[in-house]
Design an enzyme around this catalytic site. Structure first.
Site, PDB file in Angstrom:
ATOM      1  N   GLU A 230     -19.371   7.099  57.205  1.00 22.99           N
ATOM      2  CA  GLU A 230     -18.141   6.181  56.978  1.00 22.99           C
ATOM      3  C   GLU A 230     -18.302   4.559  57.537  1.00 22.99           C
ATOM      4  OE1 GLU A 230     -15.236   7.550  59.222  1.00 22.99           O
ATOM      5  OE2 GLU A 230     -14.501   9.018  57.853  1.00 22.99           O
TER       6      GLU A 230
ATOM      7  N   GLU B 175     -15.204  16.789  51.413  1.00 14.68           N
ATOM      8  CA  GLU B 175     -14.252  17.051  52.545  1.00 14.68           C
ATOM      9  C   GLU B 175     -12.752  17.322  51.860  1.00 14.68           C
ATOM     10  OE1 GLU B 175     -14.259  14.144  56.150  1.00 14.68           O
ATOM     11  OE2 GLU B 175     -16.163  13.896  55.946  1.00 14.68           O
TER      12      GLU B 175
HETATM   13  C1  XIL Z   1     -11.975  15.482  61.603  1.00 11.93           C
HETATM   14  C2  XIL Z   1     -11.782  16.999  62.010  1.00 11.93           C
HETATM   15  O1  XIL Z   1     -11.397  17.775  60.489  1.00 11.93           O
HETATM   16  C3  XIL Z   1     -11.296  17.342  63.170  1.00 11.93           C
HETATM   17  O2  XIL Z   1     -10.795  18.714  63.956  1.00 11.93           O
HETATM   18  C4  XIL Z   1     -11.637  16.516  64.205  1.00 11.93           C
HETATM   19  O3  XIL Z   1     -10.774  16.048  64.718  1.00 11.93           O
HETATM   20  C5  XIL Z   1     -11.560  15.122  63.753  1.00 11.93           C
HETATM   21  O4  XIL Z   1     -12.055  14.628  62.494  1.00 11.93           O
HETATM   22  N1  XIL Z   1     -14.160  12.852  57.774  1.00 11.93           N
HETATM   23  C6  XIL Z   1     -14.760  12.659  58.536  1.00 11.93           C
HETATM   24  C7  XIL Z   1     -14.956  14.226  59.211  1.00 11.93           C
HETATM   25  O5  XIL Z   1     -16.210  13.091  58.291  1.00 11.93           O
HETATM   26  O6  XIL Z   1     -15.997  14.601  60.015  1.00 11.93           O
HETATM   27  C8  XIL Z   1     -12.861  14.422  60.283  1.00 11.93           C
HETATM   28  O7  XIL Z   1     -13.326  15.907  60.526  1.00 11.93           O
HETATM   29  C9  XIL Z   1     -12.698  14.583  59.012  1.00 11.93           C
HETATM   30  C10 XIL Z   1     -12.509  13.039  58.381  1.00 11.93           C
END
Ligand code: XIL
Length: 389
Positions: A180, A288
């Site tokens: 990101e 994701e």
């Molecule tokens: C999220 C997790 O799912 C949560 O449990 C945590 O509280 C915050 O992060 N982008 C990403 C992930 O790269 O690491 C994130 O995961 C969601 C958005």
């Protein structure tokens, strides 16, 4: 006493077999349906990789052949304190062991990110820029105190990456090296104004990939980001990765998070996104995947963790089960069309109950690990895909 013990044992056995039976309701598995096209991954939490959540564990083993750590490899969790003994490897070790035991493709997430990174990483003796001279302002960075120098921060980054990626060398097959780093919004700015960028400069990305390659030259090294379904953000991705490639930076795959919503997820938009990302000539991992059905999350595909609660407000959209099924069918049709470049599709959670967007019921399995209509729709696409192969 004896009796009681027996009875509770029996109860446990019933719960466990009941949970397994749930997972086995489906006699077809995602990983088999997409075999020979791409791997199907799932993000795991500690109750899953330590095998406490029996129902989810059975589901994970049945349906998936790749895993990602939802949180335990993030800097905050694996390296909470400074110094050689500032690491907490145990959960990450357990995660990797689970993957090895089950013969799964193991992913590491994430080495350098503005989120879930402890303040000590950025701390030092240099005064922070005065307000007004700091284009990012105070908001969102969490740390505004005296900061490290470029050299100090690069040193910490190098040590962290060498230690963490080095520990799992050969076991973790793909790393999200930088997560990101792109700016949101329609502005000209390509990079997010993170502390990494402010303190080190824009070459923090190139440096991170260089350190990761030193630590594990055989790992797939991903640049990972969200919102790449949006034209403007995707243009920034292409600009960034092309400039990294021109400098010889070892970025070897694109990670597209794909936190989608039922209003905008479609074959057309995913097809377009993949077509453009493919021009970079790198394999693509969908890292994701989830499709938010909550009313609060229908306006954009930002996955900024700071705004997550808002994205799942307001109850579900009307006709949510059908809309979710249609949306998933569309994006999987696009993944199949691009199967030569798409090597991995990872869901961000095993079921709706453990999802970071639980209120938006964004996954293929409900809170009891039962397949939803969206699961059937995805399997249907896999079948159609193989018929036309
Ligand atoms: C999220 C997790 O799912 C949560 O449990 C945590 O509280 C915050 O992060 N982008 C990403 C992930 O790269 O690491 C994130 O995961 C969601 C958005």
């Amino acid at each position: 006493m004896h009796n009681l013990n027996l009875r509770s044992l029996l109860a446990v056995a019933l719960i466990v077999t009941g949970a397994v039976a749930n997972a086995a309701d489906t006699n077809v598995a995602l990983k088999d349906a997409f075999k020979s096209r791409f791997n199907i991954g799932v993000a795991l939490n500690p109750r899953q990789f330590t095998e406490q959540d029996a129902g989810a564990v059975a589901l994970v083993k049945q349906q998936f052949n790749a895993i990602a750590p939802e949180n335990v490899m993030k800097w905050q969790l694996i390296h909470p304190r400074a110094g050689e003994d500032g690491y907490n490897f145990e959960p990450a070790d357990q995660y990797v062991k689970f993957g090895e035991k089950n013969g799964m493709y193991i992913v590491g997430h994430t080495l350098v990110w503005h989120g879930q990174t402890p303040n000590w990483v950025f701390q030092g003796t240099n005064p922070p820029p005065a307000e007004g001279q700091n284009p990012g302002g105070k908001k969102g960075f969490g740390f505004n105190g005296p900061r490290a120098s470029r050299e100090e921060l690069l040193d910490r980054m190098r040590t962290h990456i060498h230690t963490v990626a080095g520990r799992y060398k050969g076991k973790v097959k793909a790393w999200d090296v930088v997560n990101e780093a792109l700016a949101d919004g329609d502005g000209e700015e390509v990079l997010r104004n993170s502390l990494w960028r402010q303190i080190i400069g824009p070459d923090f990305i190139a440096k991170a990939f260089g350190f990761a390659q030193e630590a594990d030259p055989d790992a797939v090294l991903r640049y990972n980001d969200y919102g790449l379904e949006n034209t403007v953000k995707r243009r920034k991705l292409i600009t960034l990765v092309k400039s990294l490639q021109a400098e010889g930076v070892p970025v070897t795959a694109i990670g597209t998070q794909a936190h989608l919503n039922v209003s905008s997820a479609s074959f057309e938009s995913m097809d377009q996104a993949l077509t453009e990302m493919e021009t970079l000539g790198l394999p693509i991992h969908v890292t994701e995947l989830d499709i938010n059905s909550a009313q609060g999350g229908q306006r954009n595909t930002s996955a900024d963790i700071a705004n997550n609660a808002d994205a799942t407000k307001g109850g579900l959209v009307d006709d949510s089960a059908k809309r979710l099924a249609d949306a998933y069918a569309g994006v999987f049709r696009a993944f199949l069309k691009h199967k030569d470049q798409v090597k991995l599709v990872t869901f961000w959670g095993a079921n709706d109950a453990v999802s970071w967007r639980a209120n938006g019921k964004p996954l293929l399995f409900d809170g009891s690990n039962r397949p939803k209509p969206a699961f059937e729709a995805v399997i249907e696409e896999a079948k159609k895909g193989s018929a036309s192969k």
